[in-house]
Design a protein around this motif. Structure first.
Motif, PDB file in Angstrom:
ATOM      1  N   ALA A 116      -0.528   4.400   0.102  1.00 30.56           N
ATOM      2  CA  ALA A 116      -1.424   5.519   0.372  1.00 30.56           C
ATOM      3  C   ALA A 116      -0.922   6.403   1.506  1.00 30.56           C
ATOM      4  O   ALA A 116      -1.566   7.405   1.831  1.00 30.56           O
ATOM      5  N   CYS A 117       0.167   6.013   2.138  1.00 33.02           N
ATOM      6  CA  CYS A 117       0.776   6.879   3.154  1.00 33.02           C
ATOM      7  C   CYS A 117       2.229   6.471   3.294  1.00 33.02           C
ATOM      8  O   CYS A 117       2.640   5.425   2.769  1.00 33.02           O
ATOM      9  N   PRO A 166      -0.259   5.224  11.203  1.00 32.55           N
ATOM     10  CA  PRO A 166       0.649   5.110  12.353  1.00 32.55           C
ATOM     11  C   PRO A 166       1.924   5.935  12.247  1.00 32.55           C
ATOM     12  O   PRO A 166       2.881   5.656  12.965  1.00 32.55           O
ATOM     13  N   ARG A 226      -7.336   0.893   7.061  1.00 27.13           N
ATOM     14  CA  ARG A 226      -8.081   1.615   6.025  1.00 27.13           C
ATOM     15  C   ARG A 226      -7.971   0.928   4.679  1.00 27.13           C
ATOM     16  O   ARG A 226      -8.818   1.091   3.813  1.00 27.13           O
ATOM     17  N   TYR A 227      -6.897   0.194   4.482  1.00 23.02           N
ATOM     18  CA  TYR A 227      -6.680  -0.512   3.220  1.00 23.02           C
ATOM     19  C   TYR A 227      -6.464  -1.987   3.507  1.00 23.02           C
ATOM     20  O   TYR A 227      -5.959  -2.370   4.573  1.00 23.02           O
ATOM     21  N   GLY A 256      -3.978  -3.344   6.243  1.00 24.15           N
ATOM     22  CA  GLY A 256      -2.756  -2.647   6.602  1.00 24.15           C
ATOM     23  C   GLY A 256      -2.805  -2.138   8.031  1.00 24.15           C
ATOM     24  O   GLY A 256      -3.796  -2.328   8.748  1.00 24.15           O
ATOM     25  N   ALA A 257      -1.746  -1.454   8.444  1.00 22.99           N
ATOM     26  CA  ALA A 257      -1.604  -1.047   9.847  1.00 22.99           C
ATOM     27  C   ALA A 257      -2.726  -0.143  10.318  1.00 22.99           C
ATOM     28  O   ALA A 257      -3.073  -0.135  11.494  1.00 22.99           O
ATOM     29  N   CYS A 258      -3.294   0.633   9.417  1.00 21.68           N
ATOM     30  CA  CYS A 258      -4.342   1.575   9.827  1.00 21.68           C
ATOM     31  C   CYS A 258      -5.741   0.998   9.629  1.00 21.68           C
ATOM     32  O   CYS A 258      -6.727   1.646   9.983  1.00 21.68           O
ATOM     33  N   CYS A 261       0.863  -1.189   0.000  1.00 19.43           N
ATOM     34  CA  CYS A 261       0.000   0.000   0.000  1.00 19.43           C
ATOM     35  C   CYS A 261       0.896   1.235   0.000  1.00 19.43           C
ATOM     36  O   CYS A 261       1.807   1.344   0.829  1.00 19.43           O
ATOM     37  N   VAL A 271       3.881   4.981   5.418  1.00 23.65           N
ATOM     38  CA  VAL A 271       4.196   3.723   6.106  1.00 23.65           C
ATOM     39  C   VAL A 271       4.487   2.602   5.101  1.00 23.65           C
ATOM     40  O   VAL A 271       5.291   1.703   5.362  1.00 23.65           O
ATOM     41  N   LEU A 272       3.841   2.629   3.953  1.00 21.18           N
ATOM     42  CA  LEU A 272       4.071   1.668   2.869  1.00 21.18           C
ATOM     43  C   LEU A 272       3.928   0.217   3.354  1.00 21.18           C
ATOM     44  O   LEU A 272       4.856  -0.608   3.229  1.00 21.18           O
ATOM     45  N   CYS A 273       2.779  -0.107   3.895  1.00 19.10           N
ATOM     46  CA  CYS A 273       2.531  -1.458   4.427  1.00 19.10           C
ATOM     47  C   CYS A 273       2.625  -2.504   3.320  1.00 19.10           C
ATOM     48  O   CYS A 273       2.160  -2.287   2.199  1.00 19.10           O
ATOM     49  N   ILE A 279       0.966  -5.846   2.568  1.00 15.83           N
ATOM     50  CA  ILE A 279      -0.263  -6.464   3.084  1.00 15.83           C
ATOM     51  C   ILE A 279      -0.463  -7.826   2.425  1.00 15.83           C
ATOM     52  O   ILE A 279      -0.507  -7.942   1.194  1.00 15.83           O
TER      53      ILE A 279
END
Ligand code: SF4
Length: 521
Positions: A23-24, A466, A40-41, A36-38, A21, A26-28, A30
């Motif tokens: 989208a922020c 996060p 949201r995705y 992901g960590a938030c 991801c 953090v670049l999770c 997944i």
């Protein structure tokens, strides 16, 4: 979980179906079926999807203003910035397109207007990428664009207004959650104590734990949930938007009628003739009726009763006691302790004295005996009626949470390639900024510093990442020609009808909130 919201920017990694991801920051990475960590995705069958539905808000013509015709089809769009009808418009989405406008129009006369909020819209990162939705529509015949994104706000905070005259803690005192400072007490306002919570310093400038707890507390408050906080050297509070504050385990009921001096000014005429003196106990300005201008105007005889504290002007006293949770925000529990002296040359036996707090919750009626000592006595019904009138004039005590953020940063690049032009147009009021459709107060000066009441925002609108930072929906609505002139990403604009068609089934539909102005440019 909504599964048909595929991000334009997620990328597959390796052979295990992992999606990255982006989208922020953090670049999770997944794994399939995970979020992901938030949260949201998520990775849904190898596709990155936004887990919350896009929120569309509708209003009927009767709720709002004039009727606005919807375009019949994307190819009729003449705003000059929408892409020409693509083959996809006549493929699966087009079937929905036929359905969605029909749901909003009857016999060519539309019944509803729809606003695409940024709730569930997703975030593009880095910000030079166009915002997730750039929606073209018409409003009262004006071609309009709404740029929609979920902003990631490292610079944000909450202003908390707590309707109580109880002393909650010294000004500047730290406000803590789970031992971590998340904000501080700021200047008290009229009838309210104020807190300033969050902000970039607590999010980023302390320990990781401080940042995370600050972010979690802000998120919960923005989501209209209850949060318990402790003020250093002060009270324990339970705060929740739109609910009564709970101070040291006791639910506050009344927001005071005014300061002690104001209460004298309001009720002097009703006390006159039934009482010889009234003292309204207040931590800030205690009022003494016969000495006050109101008593003078009513030609009341001076009582000779002098209260403690520093005399500001006649009948108005500061610092009559220490701040506290007793009478009128002082530490007074024995109201007679406020009396410093009784002048025997002025006072008289039988003198009728009322002491009351600024909410009328605490009140005592006394009469002076032969030795001019105040002696508690049954309160005459007419006097009790005035105390009840004080209570009647108090409003319900509430907690208000205002979300404040700076949108003057990089997210502007998702709106226009020349961000300062957007800033200037927002400041000139050529662009309407909303948070989930809720109106924002724009602070004067530079940047786009906005503030909104979380109660005017739909539920489940806020999130977090996060880093830590809060995620909030933000929409910019402006004229289409102005959007083009600002260097907007006009090639990315899509007609409202197409958004409605594509998200007719997956979106969450909400009625427009009465009281929120329709975001027209
Ligand atoms: S924290 Fe959320 S938005 Fe950020 S990369 Fe992870 S899933 Fe994506």
């Amino acid at each position: 979980m909504s599964t048909d919201r595929t991000s334009l920017f997620g990328a597959r990694e390796g052979n295990e179906g992992i999606v990255r991801c982006d989208a922020c920051p953090v670049l999770c990475r997944i794994r399939p079926g995970r979020a992901g960590a938030c949260s949201r995705y998520a990775n849904h069958d190898g596709a990155l999807v936004r887990t919350d539905p896009l929120v569309l808000m509708t209003r009927t013509v009767e709720q709002g203003g004039a009727t606005v015709p919807f375009l019949d089809a994307a190819e009729d769009w003449h705003g000059g910035i929408a892409p020409a009808a693509r083959p996809a418009d006549t493929a699966p989405g087009a079937q929905k397109a036929d359905i969605a406008p029909a749901a909003h129009a009857s016999g060519g006369v539309p019944k509803e207007q729809t606003f695409v909020t940024a709730i569930g819209a997703g975030t593009t990162y880095p910000d030079y990428k166009p915002a997730p939705f750039i929606v073209a529509s018409t409003h009262e015949g004006v071609d309009t664009v709404t740029v929609v994104t979920e902003g990631i706000f490292s610079y944000c905070g909450l202003k908390v207004k707590i309707d109580t005259d109880r002393h909650l803690g010294p000004e500047c005192a730290p406000v803590r959650v789970q031992g971590e400072q998340i904000g501080h007490v700021t200047t008290a306002e009229y009838g309210s104590q104020m807190l300033s919570l969050g902000g970039v310093r607590h999010l980023t400038g302390g320990s990781k734990r401080e940042g995370n707890i600050t972010c979690a507390a802000m998120l919960a408050l923005c989501r209209k949930e209850a949060v318990e906080v402790e003020i250093e050297g002060g009270a324990r509070l339970v705060l929740q938007a739109g609910r009564a504050p709970v101070v040291n385990g006791v639910e506050e009921r009344r927001m005071r009628v005014g300061c002690g001096s104001a209460a004298i000014g309001i009720f002097a005429g009703q006390w006159h003739r039934h009482l010889d003196e009234v003292i309204v106990v207040d931590d800030h300005i205690t009022g003494v009726l016969t000495e006050h201008q109101a008593g003078k105007c009513l030609e009341m005889r001076p009582s000779g009763i002098r209260v403690r504290g520093r005399r500001s002007t006649p009948g108005r006293y500061f610092q009559v006691a220490h701040p506290g949770t007793g009478w009128g925000g002082t530490d007074i529990t024995d109201p007679l302790s406020i009396i410093e002296s009784i002048d025997p040359k002025a006072a008289w036996p039988g003198l009728r004295l009322l002491l009351t707090s600024t909410t009328g919750e605490d009140a005592l009626y006394v009469e002076l005996d032969e030795a001019l000592r105040p002696v508690p006595a049954p309160m005459p019904p007419v006097v009790a009626g005035t105390v009840e009138r004080i209570g009647e004039n108090c409003e319900p005590a509430l907690t208000s949470i205002l979300f404040m953020a700076g949108a003057g940063g990089s997210l502007r690049a998702g709106v226009t390639q020349n961000p300062v032009l957007l800033t200037r147009e927002v400041q000139r009021q050529g662009v309407r900024v909303t948070i989930g459709g809720a109106p924002c107060y724009l602070w004067p000066g530079g940047g786009i510093t906005i503030m909104t009441d979380v109660l005017r925002v739909p539920d489940d609108a806020f999130g977090y990442v996060p880093t830590p930072a809060l995620v909030a929906p933000i929409e910019f609505t402006l004229r289409a020609d102005l959007y083009a002139a600002l260097g907007g990403h006009v090639e990315q604009a899509v007609p409202l009808e197409r958004v409605l068609a594509d998200y007719a089934e997956a979106a969450r539909l909400e009625p427009w909130r009465p009281g929120n102005p329709w975001p027209a440019p």
